[in-house]
Every structure is written in C-alpha cells, then in structure tokens.
Design an enzyme around this catalytic site. Structure first.
Site, PDB file in Angstrom:
ATOM      1  N   LYS A   1      -3.491   7.917  -3.483  1.00  0.00           N
ATOM      2  CA  LYS A   1      -3.119   6.621  -3.605  1.00  0.00           C
ATOM      3  C   LYS A   1      -4.307   5.973  -2.336  1.00  0.00           C
ATOM      4  O   LYS A   1      -4.099   6.546  -1.262  1.00  0.00           O
ATOM      5  CB  LYS A   1      -1.782   6.087  -3.162  1.00  0.00           C
ATOM      6  CG  LYS A   1      -1.373   4.691  -3.434  1.00  0.00           C
ATOM      7  CD  LYS A   1       0.155   4.395  -3.177  1.00  0.00           C
ATOM      8  CE  LYS A   1       0.436   2.918  -3.272  1.00  0.00           C
ATOM      9  NZ  LYS A   1       1.561   2.723  -3.173  1.00  0.00           N
TER      10      LYS A   1
ATOM     11  N   SER B   1       3.510  -0.037  -7.083  1.00  0.00           N
ATOM     12  CA  SER B   1       2.338  -0.449  -6.475  1.00  0.00           C
ATOM     13  C   SER B   1       1.354   0.920  -6.676  1.00  0.00           C
ATOM     14  O   SER B   1       0.142   0.832  -6.588  1.00  0.00           O
ATOM     15  CB  SER B   1       2.316  -0.618  -5.000  1.00  0.00           C
ATOM     16  OG  SER B   1       2.868   0.243  -4.288  1.00  0.00           O
TER      17      SER B   1
ATOM     18  N   SER C   1       7.752   2.101  -5.800  1.00  0.00           N
ATOM     19  CA  SER C   1       6.296   1.855  -6.195  1.00  0.00           C
ATOM     20  C   SER C   1       6.104   3.665  -6.619  1.00  0.00           C
ATOM     21  O   SER C   1       4.795   3.837  -7.118  1.00  0.00           O
ATOM     22  CB  SER C   1       5.417   1.750  -5.107  1.00  0.00           C
ATOM     23  OG  SER C   1       5.501   0.403  -5.121  1.00  0.00           O
TER      24      SER C   1
HETATM   25  N1  GLN Z   1       8.095  -3.942  -5.779  1.00  0.00           N
HETATM   26  C1  GLN Z   1       8.142  -3.831  -4.746  1.00  0.00           C
HETATM   27  C2  GLN Z   1       7.456  -4.583  -3.630  1.00  0.00           C
HETATM   28  O1  GLN Z   1       6.751  -5.076  -4.193  1.00  0.00           O
HETATM   29  C3  GLN Z   1       8.301  -2.086  -4.056  1.00  0.00           C
HETATM   30  C4  GLN Z   1       6.620  -1.947  -3.712  1.00  0.00           C
HETATM   31  C5  GLN Z   1       6.648  -0.465  -3.118  1.00  0.00           C
HETATM   32  O2  GLN Z   1       7.270   0.439  -3.493  1.00  0.00           O
HETATM   33  N2  GLN Z   1       5.350  -0.194  -2.292  1.00  0.00           N
HETATM   34  O3  GLN Z   1       7.682  -4.613  -2.540  1.00  0.00           O
END
Ligand code: GLN
EC number: 6.3.5.7
Length: 483
Positions: free
Chosen positions: A76, A151, A175
């Site tokens: 990532k 994400s 994410s």
């Molecule tokens: N959807 C969550 C957010 O937008 C989690 C994102 C994540 O785990 N990086 O904060």
C-alpha cells in the site's frame, strides 16, 4: 501461474518448478495488461522486482528456503519505500520519495519478498471506497462499475484480480477487512502493536495497524509472519514473541465458543448478508463450534466516537505537511501564511480537508471536553464490552460490512453514508483487537465477507478458524470473470 497462492508459490519455488524471476516476469506482464481497467497501482517497481527476484533465486540456489523467499507482493502506498515515490494517494506527496524503508517493507524484503509496486489507496487512508485517491478511483474486479472498498482498495483489487498473490494494507477503521470483504479476499488487522508502524505514514496513530491481504487464511499467516514483531523504532510496538502462525492453522474447532452479537443484526444490515452470516455459523457448527448470542451494548456509539478520534489524530498528524519540509509547495507564495494556506489547500483533497477541520474543531479549547474527551470515554466502554464478551466466548462473528460493494460515485455527495459502512469494523480499532474478514458468499454477484474478532494477540486463533472454514467451503476460490 497467476492463480497460485503464496503457499503454492513457496512449494513451486522449493521444487524448482519455476523461478521467482519467471513468476515475477509473468505477473508484471499481467499487471501491464490488466491494471488499466482497475487502476490498482500508483507506481510499478519493475527494476527493483527483477533485482529482488534474481537475488531470491540465488539465495534458493544456495540452499536457503523460506515461505516468502521469491514471493511477489505489493505495498500500500503509505509504507515508505526508500528512493521510491510514497504518495499516500495524495497530491501532497506526489513528489515524495521516502528516504528510508518502513519496518514492514524492510522485514519483508529481508525475508526475500519481491516488491512489484505500490498500490492505490484513499488519500491518507481516509475512506471506504478508494475514490478519494489523487490518482483516481480503483475499480472492483467483480464489477468494474463498483467500488473495491477502501482505503486499501488498490491492494485488494490487485490481489482479487490475480495480478499478484498478496499485498500489504493498513486498517485504521476497517481498511483491510472492508476491501477484503468487498473483493472476496481474506484480510487481517492485527492487534494494535503487533506490526510496527515505523515508516507507515500516519492517519490516526492510536488506531492504525498494518496487515496482510491475500486470498486465503493460509497466505495471510505467511505474510503476517513476515510483518509482525517488536520494533524499537515504534514506541507502541509490543515486545511479545511472534508465534508460528502457519502452525496454528490446523487446530480443531471442537468446542470453540463463537459469540454472535445481537446488535449486529439491526436495520442497517442487508438481510441477504445476514443470511450468509448465519450460513457461515452453521458451517462452523458442523466443525464443532458452539454458538452463543452475546451483546455489545455500546456498539451504537462507535461511529460517532471514531469520527471524532480519527479526525482529531489526523488533524495533528497532517499538520507536518506545510509546504516547507515535505511534498507539495504552492507556486510563488506571497508570505509564510500564504505558503501554508495554499500548499495545504492545493495539496490536500476534499475528504482530507474535511477531516482536518472536524479534528481541529474537536480538539479546540472549549470543545475538547465535549467531543474528544467524550469520544475517548466511549472508546473505553467499547473496549470493556469486548472484555466482558471474551469472558464468555473465544471468537466473535458477524458481518464485515452492512452492504456489498456500492456503485462508484453512489456515496460521494453524502460522506456520512460512507462512514456508516464502517459500523462493524471500527470497534476492533477502538479496542485495539485483531480482526479478520473472510469470503462467505455472494449477493448480486458481489462478494460478502464474514468478520471474526479475537482477544489481544490471538491472530493465530482467527487464522485457524478461517483456515478450517476455507477447507470446507469454496467461496475464497472464486475468481472474478475476466481475470
Ligand atoms: N473508512 C474509515 C475512514 O475513512 C477507515 C479507514 C481506514 O481504516 N484507513 O476513516
């Protein structure tokens, strides 16, 4: 060759059926051919990959072995990679080449893993759809009109489309698990502190945790083994021995107590997903598990608490991007204030700016007690709920997401609708617990995930349950059409 799992690749390399260089060449060609449809990579690292593959082949020729020696992976794009762009999905870091490797990157490289590239992601890991990336949205290989989740959506789409067997992700509120669920993968968020955050660009430091995305629990065990462990460079990394995760896969589930929280089955849950969750429960019962209804009474407060704490930490973490030291700087600043304002205004996207404003507001004098402190108290209540539940059960099971993957753009005008998709995943981050999502069926041709949660440092138990489930089901083997 692209259908092979990490475990199969390790066997194939050990048996000299193919070399890492051959495999890497095949996968790089596949990425070049198919990724334009998906947009799952931000950067490809072909030269590095071929150099690492040849080095791994040489180590094997010298008698070395190891599950990751010569295994192709991707990171990532928030794991720092020395001399390689580390963009975090943001214009702000589009020109940033990290001066050092993240611990996770260094550990996996030392184990002989081959880095094919850096995967697309929501900007600064904020999102659940991978639509907030400066490099454009990622498409779900199961249906190119739908989101892959976020994400870590680039890692998920690439692995689901068989562009490579496994990739790293990070999970601040879901994410890893959410994109795994939406693309038919197995994804594991480890216990907070299990995997070093050194060199992982911070979103919300008390919640962030790196982990593996792969097709099977067996492969997650292999990748986690290479990622986990104490790191003196990360003061929140925990000095606990790392167990042999692959050795934990084959435990019997006889008598395993599985708790199913009644709060999970509320109005927001797609009833077809509820049915698939109950079908997975039946499957695990056949393997000897005992099911118990439990309660997590404070779950309803998790989303509001998370969406105060995460933006608060983000507003603080992202203050370092000021146009002076890292990344983007605006053209011809008139004075220092103009430099700050325009560099940040032009470098950050809408969702990131929204979170910075919410976070700065929640932390401001006068509102700190009402919002931030209150959210921290809720966080403790949520943790206490889990501690009470784990006195009664060994594992908690439920849906990973309330809905299958939605259409690209469907939630763009309503950020709160996207936040609500995190309802089942964020509690594990607030409590610091490990969680895993595994494939459990399909709704309208789109994958559905089941989430398992375990007590601290019981990643092996999660992998064990998921592996036994995968030995008796074939959801995880389904391949999206066209890939
Ligand atoms: N959807 C969550 C957010 O937008 C989690 C994102 C994540 O785990 N990086 O904060």
């Amino acid at each position: 060759m692209h259908q092979l799992t990490l475990a199969e690749i390790a066997r194939g390399l050990a048996d000299k059926k193919f070399s890492s260089e051959e495999l890497t060449t095949v996968l790089l060609a596949r990425i070049a051919q198919l990724d334009p449809q998906l947009n799952s990579f931000i950067s490809l690292t072909e030269d590095l990959a071929l150099t690492q593959a040849k080095a791994a082949d040489a180590r094997r020729a010298n008698g070395e072995n190891g599950a990751l020696l010569g295994a192709p992976i991707a990171h990532k794009d928030l794991f720092c990679t020395q001399g390689i762009r580390t963009s975090c999905g943001s214009k702000m870091l589009d020109n940033f080449k990290a001066p050092y490797d993240a611990t996770v990157v260094a550990k996996l490289a030392a184990a002989g893993a081959v880095t094919l590239g850096k995967t697309n992601m929501d900007e600064f890991a904020m999102g659940s759809a991978n639509e907030s990336s400066y490099y454009g949205a990622v498409k779900n290989p199961w249906n190119l009109e739908h989101v892959p989740g976020g994400s870590s959506g680039g890692s998920a789409a690439a692995v689901a489309a068989r562009l490579l067997p496994a990739a790293t992700g990070t999970d601040t509120g879901g994410s890893i698990r959410q994109p795994a669920a939406l693309t038919n993968l197995t994804g594991l968020k480890p216990t907070y502190g299990r995997v070093s955050r050194w060199g992982m660009i911070a979103y919300a430091s008390s919640l962030d945790q790196g982990g593996p995305l792969a097709r099977t629990a067996e492969d997650c065990a292999i990748l986690l083994q290479g990622m986990a462990g104490f790191d003196p460079n990360d003061s929140t990394s925990i000095d606990e021995p790392v167990p042999d995760y692959s050795a934990s896969l084959n435990g019997s589930l006889q008598g395993l107590r599985i708790g199913v929280p009644k709060e999970y089955f509320s109005a927001g849950l797609d009833p077809r997903i509820a049915d698939l969750v109950m079908a997975s429960v039946e499957e695990l019962k056949k393997l000897g598990a005992v099911i118990k209804e439990i309660s997590l009474p404070n779950m309803q407060h998790a989303i509001p608490a998370y969406y105060v704490i995460a933006p608060a930490e983000a507003s603080s973490n992202l203050s370092r991007f000021d146009g002076v030291r890292f990344g983007y700087r605006c053209e011809d600043p008139k004075n220092l204030e103009d430099l700050y304002k325009r560099s940040r205004g032009e470098g950050f996207g809408t969702e990131v700016q929204r979170r910075i404003m919410v976070g700065a507001y929640a932390l401001s004098a006068g509102y700190y007690d009402a919002y931030y402190l209150k959210a921290q108290k809720i966080r403790r209540l949520i943790k206490n709920d889990f501690m009470a539940a784990f006195n009664e059960v060994d594992i908690i099971l439920g849906p990973t997401t309330p809905n299958p993957a939605w259409k690209l753009g469907a939630k763009n005008s309503d950020p709160v609708a996207a936040y609500l998709e995190d309802v089942y995943t964020i509690t594990a981050n607030l409590a610091g617990l490990p969680g895993l999502s595994m494939p459990a069926g399909f709704v309208d041709g789109l994958p559905v995930g089941v989430q398992l949660l375990a007590p601290y440092f019981q990643e092996g138990r999660l992998l064990n349950v998921a592996h036994q489930y995968q030995l008796n089901t074939d959801w995880h083997t389904r391949t999206p059409t066209g890939f």
